[in-house]
Design an enzyme around this catalytic site. Structure first.
Site, PDB file in Angstrom:
ATOM      1  N   CYS A   1       0.841  -1.179   0.000  1.00  0.00           N
ATOM      2  CA  CYS A   1       0.000   0.000   0.000  1.00  0.00           C
ATOM      3  C   CYS A   1       0.887   1.243   0.000  1.00  0.00           C
ATOM      4  O   CYS A   1       1.915   1.296   0.652  1.00  0.00           O
ATOM      5  CB  CYS A   1      -0.940   0.106   1.204  1.00  0.00           C
ATOM      6  SG  CYS A   1      -2.071  -1.253   1.370  1.00  0.00           S
TER       7      CYS A   1
ATOM      8  N   ARG B   1       3.898  -0.170  -4.836  1.00  0.00           N
ATOM      9  CA  ARG B   1       3.693  -0.740  -3.507  1.00  0.00           C
ATOM     10  C   ARG B   1       2.408  -1.565  -3.422  1.00  0.00           C
ATOM     11  O   ARG B   1       2.212  -2.325  -2.467  1.00  0.00           O
ATOM     12  CB  ARG B   1       3.639   0.366  -2.458  1.00  0.00           C
ATOM     13  CG  ARG B   1       4.894   1.205  -2.400  1.00  0.00           C
ATOM     14  CD  ARG B   1       4.775   2.265  -1.336  1.00  0.00           C
ATOM     15  NE  ARG B   1       4.591   1.684  -0.029  1.00  0.00           N
ATOM     16  CZ  ARG B   1       5.574   1.253   0.744  1.00  0.00           C
ATOM     17  NH1 ARG B   1       6.808   1.357   0.330  1.00  0.00           N
ATOM     18  NH2 ARG B   1       5.329   0.724   1.911  1.00  0.00           N
TER      19      ARG B   1
ATOM     20  N   TRP C   1      -2.713  -2.747  -1.620  1.00  0.00           N
ATOM     21  CA  TRP C   1      -2.422  -4.167  -1.806  1.00  0.00           C
ATOM     22  C   TRP C   1      -3.224  -4.860  -0.716  1.00  0.00           C
ATOM     23  O   TRP C   1      -2.929  -4.721   0.467  1.00  0.00           O
ATOM     24  CB  TRP C   1      -0.924  -4.424  -1.645  1.00  0.00           C
ATOM     25  CG  TRP C   1      -0.507  -5.822  -1.982  1.00  0.00           C
ATOM     26  CD1 TRP C   1      -0.186  -6.313  -3.202  1.00  0.00           C
ATOM     27  CD2 TRP C   1      -0.344  -6.921  -1.066  1.00  0.00           C
ATOM     28  NE1 TRP C   1       0.155  -7.639  -3.113  1.00  0.00           N
ATOM     29  CE2 TRP C   1       0.073  -8.041  -1.819  1.00  0.00           C
ATOM     30  CE3 TRP C   1      -0.515  -7.076   0.309  1.00  0.00           C
ATOM     31  CZ2 TRP C   1       0.331  -9.282  -1.244  1.00  0.00           C
ATOM     32  CZ3 TRP C   1      -0.260  -8.313   0.879  1.00  0.00           C
ATOM     33  CH2 TRP C   1       0.154  -9.395   0.104  1.00  0.00           C
TER      34      TRP C   1
ATOM     35  N   ASN D   1      -1.581   2.009   5.747  1.00  0.00           N
ATOM     36  CA  ASN D   1      -0.754   0.947   5.172  1.00  0.00           C
ATOM     37  C   ASN D   1      -0.344   0.051   6.322  1.00  0.00           C
ATOM     38  O   ASN D   1       0.307   0.518   7.249  1.00  0.00           O
ATOM     39  CB  ASN D   1       0.476   1.585   4.504  1.00  0.00           C
ATOM     40  CG  ASN D   1       1.546   0.572   4.150  1.00  0.00           C
ATOM     41  OD1 ASN D   1       1.246  -0.583   3.904  1.00  0.00           O
ATOM     42  ND2 ASN D   1       2.786   1.007   4.118  1.00  0.00           N
ATOM     43  N   GLY D   2      -0.745  -1.215   6.293  1.00  0.00           N
ATOM     44  CA  GLY D   2      -0.385  -2.121   7.392  1.00  0.00           C
ATOM     45  C   GLY D   2      -1.554  -3.017   7.756  1.00  0.00           C
ATOM     46  O   GLY D   2      -2.490  -3.178   6.978  1.00  0.00           O
TER      47      GLY D   2
ATOM     48  N   GLU E   1      16.879 -17.544  -9.258  1.00  0.00           N
ATOM     49  CA  GLU E   1      16.476 -16.154  -9.522  1.00  0.00           C
ATOM     50  C   GLU E   1      15.885 -16.016 -10.932  1.00  0.00           C
ATOM     51  O   GLU E   1      14.896 -15.316 -11.132  1.00  0.00           O
ATOM     52  CB  GLU E   1      17.686 -15.228  -9.308  1.00  0.00           C
ATOM     53  CG  GLU E   1      17.489 -13.777  -9.668  1.00  0.00           C
ATOM     54  CD  GLU E   1      16.388 -13.047  -8.899  1.00  0.00           C
ATOM     55  OE1 GLU E   1      15.847 -13.597  -7.933  1.00  0.00           O
ATOM     56  OE2 GLU E   1      16.045 -11.929  -9.318  1.00  0.00           O
TER      57      GLU E   1
ATOM     58  N   LYS F   1      12.150 -14.714 -11.673  1.00  0.00           N
ATOM     59  CA  LYS F   1      11.856 -13.560 -12.544  1.00  0.00           C
ATOM     60  C   LYS F   1      10.793 -13.928 -13.561  1.00  0.00           C
ATOM     61  O   LYS F   1       9.869 -13.176 -13.811  1.00  0.00           O
ATOM     62  CB  LYS F   1      13.108 -13.151 -13.302  1.00  0.00           C
ATOM     63  CG  LYS F   1      14.033 -12.056 -12.986  1.00  0.00           C
ATOM     64  CD  LYS F   1      13.756 -10.893 -12.155  1.00  0.00           C
ATOM     65  CE  LYS F   1      13.054 -11.075 -10.861  1.00  0.00           C
ATOM     66  NZ  LYS F   1      13.692 -10.649  -9.674  1.00  0.00           N
TER      67      LYS F   1
ATOM     68  N   GLU G   1       7.346 -14.336 -11.878  1.00  0.00           N
ATOM     69  CA  GLU G   1       6.808 -13.067 -11.388  1.00  0.00           C
ATOM     70  C   GLU G   1       6.148 -12.253 -12.490  1.00  0.00           C
ATOM     71  O   GLU G   1       5.077 -11.697 -12.299  1.00  0.00           O
ATOM     72  CB  GLU G   1       7.935 -12.196 -10.799  1.00  0.00           C
ATOM     73  CG  GLU G   1       8.374 -12.580  -9.420  1.00  0.00           C
ATOM     74  CD  GLU G   1       9.500 -11.668  -8.929  1.00  0.00           C
ATOM     75  OE1 GLU G   1       9.396 -11.169  -7.810  1.00  0.00           O
ATOM     76  OE2 GLU G   1      10.488 -11.466  -9.661  1.00  0.00           O
TER      77      GLU G   1
ATOM     78  N   HIS H   1      17.204 -36.437  -9.878  1.00  0.00           N
ATOM     79  CA  HIS H   1      16.440 -36.940  -8.738  1.00  0.00           C
ATOM     80  C   HIS H   1      14.980 -36.491  -8.789  1.00  0.00           C
ATOM     81  O   HIS H   1      14.316 -36.442  -7.758  1.00  0.00           O
ATOM     82  CB  HIS H   1      17.089 -36.479  -7.429  1.00  0.00           C
ATOM     83  CG  HIS H   1      18.479 -36.986  -7.259  1.00  0.00           C
ATOM     84  ND1 HIS H   1      18.772 -38.317  -7.072  1.00  0.00           N
ATOM     85  CD2 HIS H   1      19.674 -36.352  -7.303  1.00  0.00           C
ATOM     86  CE1 HIS H   1      20.080 -38.473  -6.989  1.00  0.00           C
ATOM     87  NE2 HIS H   1      20.661 -37.295  -7.133  1.00  0.00           N
TER      88      HIS H   1
ATOM     89  N   LYS I   1       5.977  -4.489  -4.258  1.00  0.00           N
ATOM     90  CA  LYS I   1       7.420  -4.280  -4.190  1.00  0.00           C
ATOM     91  C   LYS I   1       7.946  -4.444  -2.775  1.00  0.00           C
ATOM     92  O   LYS I   1       9.016  -4.979  -2.548  1.00  0.00           O
ATOM     93  CB  LYS I   1       7.719  -2.866  -4.689  1.00  0.00           C
ATOM     94  CG  LYS I   1       9.181  -2.502  -4.701  1.00  0.00           C
ATOM     95  CD  LYS I   1       9.797  -2.913  -5.998  1.00  0.00           C
ATOM     96  CE  LYS I   1      11.286  -2.796  -6.021  1.00  0.00           C
ATOM     97  NZ  LYS I   1      11.885  -3.950  -6.701  1.00  0.00           N
TER      98      LYS I   1
HETATM   99  C1  G6P Z   1       8.814  -8.695  -2.607  1.00  0.00           C
HETATM  100  C2  G6P Z   1       9.324  -8.174  -3.927  1.00  0.00           C
HETATM  101  C3  G6P Z   1      10.597  -8.926  -4.327  1.00  0.00           C
HETATM  102  C4  G6P Z   1      11.628  -8.810  -3.222  1.00  0.00           C
HETATM  103  C5  G6P Z   1      11.092  -9.293  -1.872  1.00  0.00           C
HETATM  104  C6  G6P Z   1      12.024  -8.944  -0.732  1.00  0.00           C
HETATM  105  O1  G6P Z   1       8.345  -9.985  -2.756  1.00  0.00           O
HETATM  106  O2  G6P Z   1       8.342  -8.330  -4.930  1.00  0.00           O
HETATM  107  O3  G6P Z   1      11.120  -8.377  -5.513  1.00  0.00           O
HETATM  108  O4  G6P Z   1      12.758  -9.568  -3.563  1.00  0.00           O
HETATM  109  O5  G6P Z   1       9.840  -8.654  -1.598  1.00  0.00           O
HETATM  110  O6  G6P Z   1      12.092  -7.544  -0.621  1.00  0.00           O
HETATM  111  P1  G6P Z   1      13.269  -6.748   0.028  1.00  0.00           P
HETATM  112  O7  G6P Z   1      12.858  -5.306  -0.116  1.00  0.00           O
HETATM  113  O8  G6P Z   1      13.336  -7.168   1.470  1.00  0.00           O
HETATM  114  O9  G6P Z   1      14.521  -7.057  -0.695  1.00  0.00           O
END
Ligand code: G6P
Length: 615
Positions: A2, A27, A75, A101-102, A488, A492, A495, A511, A610
């Site tokens: 948020c 956010r 969010w 937000n929270g 990773e 990606k 996501e 395995h 994010k």
């Molecule tokens: C969210 C974001 C990711 C990020 C993760 C950890 O899931 O979408 O891109 O890697 O949080 O966030 P941070 O700010 O702690 O690296």
């Protein structure tokens, strides 16, 4: 999660708030809303969907005059994303209006009490409970808004960054923070409120970041009073000068923030080691580490806590630290670590990695580690973030604002910092030879130009993306330093394209995942020059003999894998420990192009946010 924005001053509030919401949309983007006070009345407009949907709705729904307002991009936590659950929320009298937000964890109990006192609720949110609780306290105790907010927050369990105003007293906004970020921009006779400084960066360079358990009463044309929520003591405002600029938070000609951020990597990796890596002199200088070297060199082990992409950077660090500094490393998901009563002692060093510096689980893991006596070191990107303040010391990455939800430049700058720390510790402990130390310093300095080189494969990677954009599954394989890169790469793709992808250590394929391989399964194999080259070649043969399709990441000049692979992406040669900084680039571009071709919202993929400030 948020984003919240507010304005009080002499300008028109609407464009400031709307633009601010667009910048904070990373956010959360399930729904958005705005409340404006036009000098006589408060006007509210909110909708499920994006800020652009709100903008459309506002046009036909409310006047946009007035120099006081608050806005929110959501969010969802409590209550599905719909118009009613969108913020702002208004109290039963229609006089108090709030954005939040929270999460208020004890909202159900509070809600019951308020219902017993005759309150009614339109939404399923915890926020509507909070605003009515404040109203009830105002009435019962006959106190001003600030005091009522303070009393209410002392009854609340949870996390929040809130901003609210009272239509009867439209010269003031009250804000408070616990666990979620809140910045106050200070202009001349005007104040801006936001989850980060990006909404007000073109208006002022001066900002106050509220600390946890602080609240502020912001009066138009007057001053800010900051006080502790518990205990009521006044706090002297600490005004910081912001370093961020407008250009950094705009797309700069790229189609998406993600692409811009991928292309920024040569520059930000350099920014991250500038002044810290003096290769000619054989020196690594990290301000945050200088006074604490012995904490690390005497540590029984290093425990790395993080989430998401930052966790993957932690896995790369495990290989580098153990190889060079010979300190045992464990890498933990912060969310697991915090709840499993981990064994930690004062001989442990905990490294917390977080781009945002606000991730709730990582923050909780830090608090737990501190309680148990460990020394906690932070690696954050956002200056002044909660994690950077909660840790004993740390090093910032200098990636600049990362707006795309899928993390790219934050990852490579985290690896850059972790590499510097590992080299520094190894040198200090005498566990690396002078020649290896010097070699890696010099090679690290060359990484930005090698990343540029890797980026030149963009067109070729786009062609590969075209071939595979319609498949349903992908497998990513890597070994050693590049096993985390495989994870990773798969993350990606998931996501931003919503294609299912799994990352695996190449040798583990036999395995289980090998059962998935047939002529429809593309397998991305990181097969660069390394100690495991021959073994990865064998893995590729195993896949080929089952008709799998190979997309290989290879080192420039490679022959064998290029011949075997159906498609390949080249990266320049570099010592093995530094290869994740290059191989990652190819995989970022592959995911990006597939997602664009599928018409996905690359910068704001569905259901994600994010910065995850809830558990
Ligand atoms: C969210 C974001 C990711 C990020 C993760 C950890 O899931 O979408 O891109 O890697 O949080 O966030 P941070 O700010 O702690 O690296």
């Amino acid at each position: 999660m948020c984003g919240i924005v507010g304005y009080i001053g002499n300008r028109e509030a609407y464009p400031i708030i709307l633009n601010g919401l667009k910048r904070l949309e990373y956010r959360g983007y399930d729904s958005a809303g705005i409340a404006l006070y036009d000098g006589e009345k408060m006007h509210l407009s909110k909708t499920k969907g994006k800020v652009a949907d709100l903008e459309e709705r506002v046009k036909s729904e409310i006047p946009t005059k007035g120099s006081l307002g608050i806005g929110h991009t959501r969010w969802a936590t409590h209550g599905v994303p719909n118009d009613i659950n969108s913020h702002p929320h208004v109290s039963n009298s229609g006089e108090l209006v709030i954005i939040h937000n929270g999460i208020i964890e004890n909202y159900a109990t509070l809600k019951k009490e308020l219902i017993n006192r005759g309150y009614t609720f339109e939404s399923d949110t915890d926020t509507e409970v909070l605003v009515n609780l404040i109203e009830e306290i105002q009435k019962q105790e006959n106190v001003k808004l600030g005091k009522a907010v303070q009393i209410a927050l002392n009854q609340v369990v949870g996390a929040y960054a809130i901003a609210l105003f009272d239509v009867k007293k439209p010269d003031e906004i009250v804000v408070a923070k616990l666990g979620s970020p809140l910045a106050i921009g200070i202009g001349e006779d005007e104040f801006f409120i936001a989850s980060d400084a990006s909404p007000f960066i073109e208006f002022t360079n001066n900002a106050i970041y509220l600390e946890d358990e602080e609240m502020a009463i912001i009066r138009k044309g007057r001053d800010i009073k900051i006080r502790k929520i518990k205990g009521d003591t006044l706090v002297d405002p600490y005004i910081q000068e912001l370093k961020m600029n407008l250009e950094q938070i705009e797309k700069g000609g790229y189609d998406h923030f993600m692409l811009k951020e991928i292309y920024e990597q040569p520059a930000v990796i350099k920014d991250t080691y500038r002044g810290r890596l003096l290769a000619d002199k054989g020196i690594v200088r990290l301000g945050g580490l200088e006074n604490y070297i012995e904490k690390f060199t005497n540590a029984d082990r290093i425990i790395i806590v993080a989430c998401g992409t930052s966790w993957h950077a932690g896995l790369v660090a495990e290989y580098i630290f153990e190889e060079w500094a010979r300190i045992p490393v464990e890498v933990e998901y912060a969310s697991e670590f915090r709840y499993r009563n981990p064994i930690i002692t004062s001989k442990d060093v905990v490294i917390a990695i977080s781009q945002s510096g606000e991730t709730a689980d990582t923050l909780a893991a830090i608090k737990l580690a501190k309680q148990k006596g460990a020394f906690v070191y932070g690696i954050c990107n956002v200056v002044g973030s909660t994690i950077s303040r909660e840790t004993h010391s740390g090093t910032y990455t200098h990636a600049g604002p990362e707006i795309g939800v899928a993390s790219t430049k934050a990852f490579t700058t985290q690896i850059t910092v972790l590499t510097l720390i590992a080299l520094k510790l190894a040198k200090e402990k005498g566990t690396i030879s002078q020649s290896d130390f010097m070699l890696h310093l010099r090679e690290l300095e060359l990484i930005p130009s090698k990343v540029e080189e890797a980026l030149k494969s963009n067109d070729k990677i786009e062609e590969i993306a075209e071939v595979f954009k319609d498949v349903s599954n992908f497998l990513y394989l890597g070994r050693g330093y590049n096993f985390p890169v495989a994870l990773e790469g798969a993350l990606k793709l998931k996501e931003i394209s919503y294609i299912h992808a799994e990352g695996y250590p190449a040798a583990e394929m036999k395995h289980g995942p090998i059962a998935l391989i047939d002529e429809h399964m593309p397998v991305v194999v990181i097969a660069i020059n390394s100690n495991h080259y021959e073994k990865v070649v064998s893995n590729i043969q195993e896949i080929k003999s089952r008709k799998g399709i190979i997309i290989a990441v290879v080192t420039e000049g490679d022959k064998d894998v290029k011949e075997m692979a159906d498609y390949y992406m080249e990266v320049p040669n570099t010592p093995e420990a530094l290869t994740p900084l290059l191989t990652t680039i190819s995989l970022q571009l592959l995911s990006y192009h597939i997602a664009v071709m599928l018409n996905r919202n690359v910068d704001q993929p569905r259901n994600l946010a994010k910065s995850v400030t809830v558990e």
